[in-house]
Write a protein that holds these residues in place. Sequence first.
Motif, PDB file in Angstrom:
ATOM      1  N   ARG A   1       0.833  -1.360  -0.439  1.00 19.06           N
ATOM      2  CA  ARG A   1      -0.192  -0.023  -0.134  1.00 19.06           C
ATOM      3  C   ARG A   1       1.060   1.360  -0.185  1.00 19.06           C
ATOM      4  O   ARG A   1       2.032   0.911   1.221  1.00 19.06           O
ATOM      5  CB  ARG A   1      -0.791   0.401   1.847  1.00 19.06           C
ATOM      6  CG  ARG A   1      -2.261   1.125   1.423  1.00 19.06           C
ATOM      7  CD  ARG A   1      -3.134   0.940   2.162  1.00 19.06           C
ATOM      8  NE  ARG A   1      -2.317   0.722   4.070  1.00 19.06           N
ATOM      9  CZ  ARG A   1      -2.233   1.159   4.120  1.00 19.06           C
ATOM     10  NH1 ARG A   1      -2.771   3.141   4.317  1.00 19.06           N
ATOM     11  NH2 ARG A   1      -2.011   1.050   5.456  1.00 19.06           N
ATOM     12  N   CYS A   2       0.481   2.769  -0.410  1.00 21.14           N
ATOM     13  CA  CYS A   2       0.764   3.448  -0.759  1.00 21.14           C
ATOM     14  C   CYS A   2       1.036   4.665   0.470  1.00 21.14           C
ATOM     15  O   CYS A   2      -0.420   4.409   1.297  1.00 21.14           O
ATOM     16  CB  CYS A   2       0.925   3.954  -2.180  1.00 21.14           C
ATOM     17  SG  CYS A   2       1.047   6.111  -2.339  1.00 21.14           S
ATOM     18  N   LEU A   3       1.894   4.748   0.995  1.00 20.91           N
ATOM     19  CA  LEU A   3       1.944   5.206   2.365  1.00 20.91           C
ATOM     20  C   LEU A   3       1.271   7.462   2.201  1.00 20.91           C
ATOM     21  O   LEU A   3       0.139   7.167   3.265  1.00 20.91           O
ATOM     22  CB  LEU A   3       3.298   6.038   3.339  1.00 20.91           C
ATOM     23  CG  LEU A   3       3.826   4.354   3.295  1.00 20.91           C
ATOM     24  CD1 LEU A   3       5.109   4.703   3.823  1.00 20.91           C
ATOM     25  CD2 LEU A   3       3.518   3.416   4.649  1.00 20.91           C
ATOM     26  N   ASP A   4       1.189   7.506   0.900  1.00 21.73           N
ATOM     27  CA  ASP A   4       0.605   8.557   0.776  1.00 21.73           C
ATOM     28  C   ASP A   4      -0.425   8.722   0.472  1.00 21.73           C
ATOM     29  O   ASP A   4      -1.335   9.037   1.446  1.00 21.73           O
ATOM     30  CB  ASP A   4       2.059   9.637  -0.340  1.00 21.73           C
ATOM     31  CG  ASP A   4       3.103   9.926   0.343  1.00 21.73           C
ATOM     32  OD1 ASP A   4       3.561  10.113   1.411  1.00 21.73           O
ATOM     33  OD2 ASP A   4       4.142   9.566  -0.345  1.00 21.73           O
ATOM     34  N   CYS A   5      -1.377   8.363  -0.415  1.00 23.23           N
ATOM     35  CA  CYS A   5      -2.355   8.394  -1.181  1.00 23.23           C
ATOM     36  C   CYS A   5      -2.910   6.458  -0.675  1.00 23.23           C
ATOM     37  O   CYS A   5      -4.213   7.131  -0.759  1.00 23.23           O
ATOM     38  CB  CYS A   5      -2.373   8.345  -3.028  1.00 23.23           C
ATOM     39  SG  CYS A   5      -2.024   6.891  -3.475  1.00 23.23           S
ATOM     40  N   GLY A   6      -2.602   6.348  -0.302  1.00 23.14           N
ATOM     41  CA  GLY A   6      -3.389   4.496   0.097  1.00 23.14           C
ATOM     42  C   GLY A   6      -3.611   3.578  -1.119  1.00 23.14           C
ATOM     43  O   GLY A   6      -4.958   3.136  -0.779  1.00 23.14           O
TER      44      GLY A   6
ATOM     45  N   ASP B   1       8.184   3.027  -6.431  1.00 24.05           N
ATOM     46  CA  ASP B   1       7.243   3.865  -5.858  1.00 24.05           C
ATOM     47  C   ASP B   1       5.692   3.804  -6.091  1.00 24.05           C
ATOM     48  O   ASP B   1       5.604   2.925  -7.386  1.00 24.05           O
ATOM     49  CB  ASP B   1       7.764   4.782  -6.750  1.00 24.05           C
ATOM     50  CG  ASP B   1       9.544   4.851  -5.967  1.00 24.05           C
ATOM     51  OD1 ASP B   1       9.861   5.284  -4.962  1.00 24.05           O
ATOM     52  OD2 ASP B   1      10.347   5.570  -7.758  1.00 24.05           O
ATOM     53  N   CYS B   2       4.922   4.601  -5.920  1.00 19.11           N
ATOM     54  CA  CYS B   2       3.766   4.091  -6.253  1.00 19.11           C
ATOM     55  C   CYS B   2       3.449   5.362  -7.620  1.00 19.11           C
ATOM     56  O   CYS B   2       3.693   5.814  -7.940  1.00 19.11           O
ATOM     57  CB  CYS B   2       2.792   5.043  -5.624  1.00 19.11           C
ATOM     58  SG  CYS B   2       0.672   5.563  -5.673  1.00 19.11           S
ATOM     59  N   ARG B   3       3.131   3.954  -8.442  1.00 22.49           N
ATOM     60  CA  ARG B   3       2.268   4.444  -9.830  1.00 22.49           C
ATOM     61  C   ARG B   3       0.837   5.407  -9.588  1.00 22.49           C
ATOM     62  O   ARG B   3       1.194   5.996 -10.776  1.00 22.49           O
ATOM     63  CB  ARG B   3       1.746   3.691 -10.495  1.00 22.49           C
ATOM     64  CG  ARG B   3       2.866   2.468 -10.646  1.00 22.49           C
ATOM     65  CD  ARG B   3       2.139   1.250 -12.084  1.00 22.49           C
ATOM     66  NE  ARG B   3       1.065   1.000 -11.787  1.00 22.49           N
ATOM     67  CZ  ARG B   3       0.943  -0.376 -11.110  1.00 22.49           C
ATOM     68  NH1 ARG B   3       2.271  -0.822 -10.968  1.00 22.49           N
ATOM     69  NH2 ARG B   3      -0.661  -0.891 -11.442  1.00 22.49           N
ATOM     70  N   GLU B   4       0.528   6.349  -9.007  1.00 25.08           N
ATOM     71  CA  GLU B   4      -0.481   7.229  -8.977  1.00 25.08           C
ATOM     72  C   GLU B   4       0.428   8.238  -8.393  1.00 25.08           C
ATOM     73  O   GLU B   4       0.543   9.518  -9.039  1.00 25.08           O
ATOM     74  CB  GLU B   4      -1.811   7.104  -7.644  1.00 25.08           C
ATOM     75  CG  GLU B   4      -2.730   5.425  -7.959  1.00 25.08           C
ATOM     76  CD  GLU B   4      -3.016   5.437  -9.323  1.00 25.08           C
ATOM     77  OE1 GLU B   4      -3.663   6.158  -9.704  1.00 25.08           O
ATOM     78  OE2 GLU B   4      -3.015   4.472 -10.358  1.00 25.08           O
ATOM     79  N   CYS B   5       0.774   8.063  -6.908  1.00 24.75           N
ATOM     80  CA  CYS B   5       1.313   9.781  -7.096  1.00 24.75           C
ATOM     81  C   CYS B   5       2.916   9.715  -6.336  1.00 24.75           C
ATOM     82  O   CYS B   5       3.643  11.148  -5.941  1.00 24.75           O
ATOM     83  CB  CYS B   5       0.585  10.114  -4.934  1.00 24.75           C
ATOM     84  SG  CYS B   5       1.525   8.498  -4.005  1.00 24.75           S
ATOM     85  N   GLY B   6       3.850   8.394  -6.579  1.00 19.81           N
ATOM     86  CA  GLY B   6       5.064   8.505  -6.561  1.00 19.81           C
ATOM     87  C   GLY B   6       5.199   8.102  -5.143  1.00 19.81           C
ATOM     88  O   GLY B   6       7.330   8.381  -5.269  1.00 19.81           O
ATOM     89  N   GLY B   7       4.835   8.169  -4.242  1.00 17.74           N
ATOM     90  CA  GLY B   7       5.256   8.032  -3.060  1.00 17.74           C
ATOM     91  C   GLY B   7       5.813   6.337  -2.744  1.00 17.74           C
ATOM     92  O   GLY B   7       5.554   6.155  -3.178  1.00 17.74           O
ATOM     93  N   ARG B   8       6.079   6.354  -1.027  1.00 18.64           N
ATOM     94  CA  ARG B   8       6.531   5.475  -0.811  1.00 18.64           C
ATOM     95  C   ARG B   8       5.391   3.645  -0.136  1.00 18.64           C
ATOM     96  O   ARG B   8       4.328   4.451  -0.485  1.00 18.64           O
ATOM     97  CB  ARG B   8       6.719   6.153   0.047  1.00 18.64           C
ATOM     98  CG  ARG B   8       8.865   5.129   0.657  1.00 18.64           C
ATOM     99  CD  ARG B   8       9.655   6.208   1.132  1.00 18.64           C
ATOM    100  NE  ARG B   8       8.998   6.090   2.603  1.00 18.64           N
ATOM    101  CZ  ARG B   8       9.124   5.346   3.571  1.00 18.64           C
ATOM    102  NH1 ARG B   8       9.699   3.771   3.411  1.00 18.64           N
ATOM    103  NH2 ARG B   8       8.187   5.322   4.969  1.00 18.64           N
TER     104      ARG B   8
HETATM  105 ZN   LIG Z   1       0.369   6.669  -3.943  1.00 21.03          ZN
END
Ligand SMILES: [Zn+2]
Length: 220
Positions: free
Chosen positions: A138-143, A154-161
Amino acid sequence: MDAPLVMSSRIDPSEIDDEAHNMDIMERYPREFYEATRELADPADVEDMMTIAESTLGTDREYTDFRHTHDTTNIAAGPDLSAYKTLGSMEEKMDAQLHLSRKLRAVVESDVAERIIEYHFLPDLIGNLRAFSRQEVRCLDCGEKYRRMPLTGDCRECGGRVNLTVHEGSVNKYIDTAIRVADEFGARDYTKQRLQILERKIESVFENDHNKQSGIADFM
Ligand SMILES: [Zn+2]
């Protein structure tokens, strides 16, 4: 987990938990009963000489005639606060239970330990190990959730961890405790070996193969 979900306005004795049906409702026990206890008879074998709540179900006595062997001045007498609430962690509760079983002559402590391991620790450990291997990330930033870790990390949606949802700690939390209990209370070899195999499996999942400490003997 013990919160009431349904409230009955009318109690039908045949609908309540079966365990209560096994309760004896006699004023005194026959001598044969006491004699059977000395032979360690199976409860089912002495059922005929006892009157249990089940036998009055569906008759006009199903709400009455509950006899007892000993009187009390207060039906609410007894501990107001159980050790289950005064003890903190699961481990403290288990240790207290095991130490009590050690003191009671009628209880076989190794059997108690065996049951705790077989019915609580093993399913828990096996289930968590399985959950770890089949988990989503799960992305820590956008979920955003992924069935597998994206190759970039990295998250494909927002680049978050992107991080695990089941962690190592929740898998191996109780393996050491389980092994300690098995040793301390004399569990069967079979149970000990099941724990050893599980410990090895957990190690094979979490041990870092790239950063393994080696000694000089490994090269000779
Ligand atoms: Zn994300």
